[in-house]
Design an enzyme around this catalytic site. Sequence first.
Site, PDB file in Angstrom:
ATOM      1  CG  ASP A  82      -2.261   0.672   0.947  1.00  0.00           C
ATOM      2  OD1 ASP A  82      -2.273   1.916   0.965  1.00  0.00           O
ATOM      3  OD2 ASP A  82      -3.285  -0.009   0.751  1.00  0.00           O
ATOM      4  CG  ASP A 168      -6.943   5.316  -1.565  1.00  0.00           C
ATOM      5  OD1 ASP A 168      -8.162   5.533  -1.576  1.00  0.00           O
ATOM      6  OD2 ASP A 168      -6.276   5.197  -0.519  1.00  0.00           O
ATOM      7  CG  ASP A 226      -9.652   4.139   5.313  1.00  0.00           C
ATOM      8  OD1 ASP A 226     -10.096   3.924   4.164  1.00  0.00           O
ATOM      9  OD2 ASP A 226      -8.584   4.735   5.526  1.00  0.00           O
TER      10      ASP A 226
END
Length: 421
Positions: A82, A168, A226
Amino acid sequence: MELSRPISRPCIAAAFVLACLSTPAAPLQALDNGLARTPPMGWNSWNHFRCNGVNEAVVRAAADAMVASGMRDAGYRYVVLDDCWQAPARDADGRLQADPRRFPSGIEALADYVHARGLRFGLYAVPGSETCAMHWDRYPARGIGSFGHEAIDAATFAGWGVDYLKYDWCRADETEGLARPEAFAKMRDLLAATGRPIVYGISEYGHTRPWTWAAPIANLWRTTEDIRPTWESLMKIIDRQAALSPYSAPGAWNDPDMLQVGNRGLAENESRAHFSLWALLNAPLMAGNDLAGMDEATRRILTNREVIAVDQDWGGRQGERLRDDGEREVWAKPMSGGGVAVVLLNRGDAAADIAVGRAELGLPAAARCKARDLWHGRTRRLAATLRRRVAARDVAMLRIACSGAASSQSHRFRNDEVTDR
């Protein structure tokens, strides 16, 4: 945008439940890249290591642990790095670079390491100019988002051997004035142009109802903010999934975010409930814990093959909530070989009895049915009512199969049957 928590569903009219569950919604126009025909399974670095804790050694250890723990053999494939892998700036040609201190071997070498273990490699990028860590974690970088560099980034990812891209949003509407569908579609087209098969996951946190527009753009899309390793976060996310079952199909998956199973903040029972519900929803199963340091209880949850089989089976519709009795809920999902998977969820802080009748599940009254408990490994003949005592903040998860011409079954049960009451 918050979805209200429905108290009743239009499909829970007596014997019509299974027929309703088994009837697919209008076919989604899924992204035509031939990938993610079942929900992707793997690991992502963010939930446990976030920005400052991730490095080359961590990712290699995760790949090794995925093999040693039995996760690879259970179906996990993707090792996804990530945010915070990037050097503070691009090179003179505008190409992204790995942070030389934390990733001294470079991203291509890291991908090779993952591939050598029979796994696939994933990476993180954003459509704007700044990543989420630049904004929220004060990651010291400039211009490492893909804005204005989309083509060179797609080619770089393909050249490095990337198999999965997490793209993202990270405030790209505020920083660059971008529109979500167009920005995500641009990277879709550029990834396709590389000729390399790359699973494409997008994340804009459900703000613009991506389940209504993202199927032709991405293989999976986030439906929520999230996730956090708390029971409250899990339940909030589950409530947002209750109305999304029509918006899912092979190659096009609702993504309620990565797993928190095994992370500090969740007890074993809460992790078990978490994993069961994600499986019933056909959610991508992306572990987010420290694989190299996980305990045996966490390993057993993540490698429960019977629960994983529910996630990986497409019966025409993802699971949905059949009944909401406050702290007690019944969720169900049709299985491709006939029958139904059921999760009895106790949201409360005390043990509770939860029951559901055959008629409510749409099961033939006269058929011989068996209920397989997927966490305790026991099979019982199903009577008129399925009833379980469910511990606090826990689930009972069962797979029900019925014999007879009205319901052909493919699931085989062991010979350890008792009669359900």
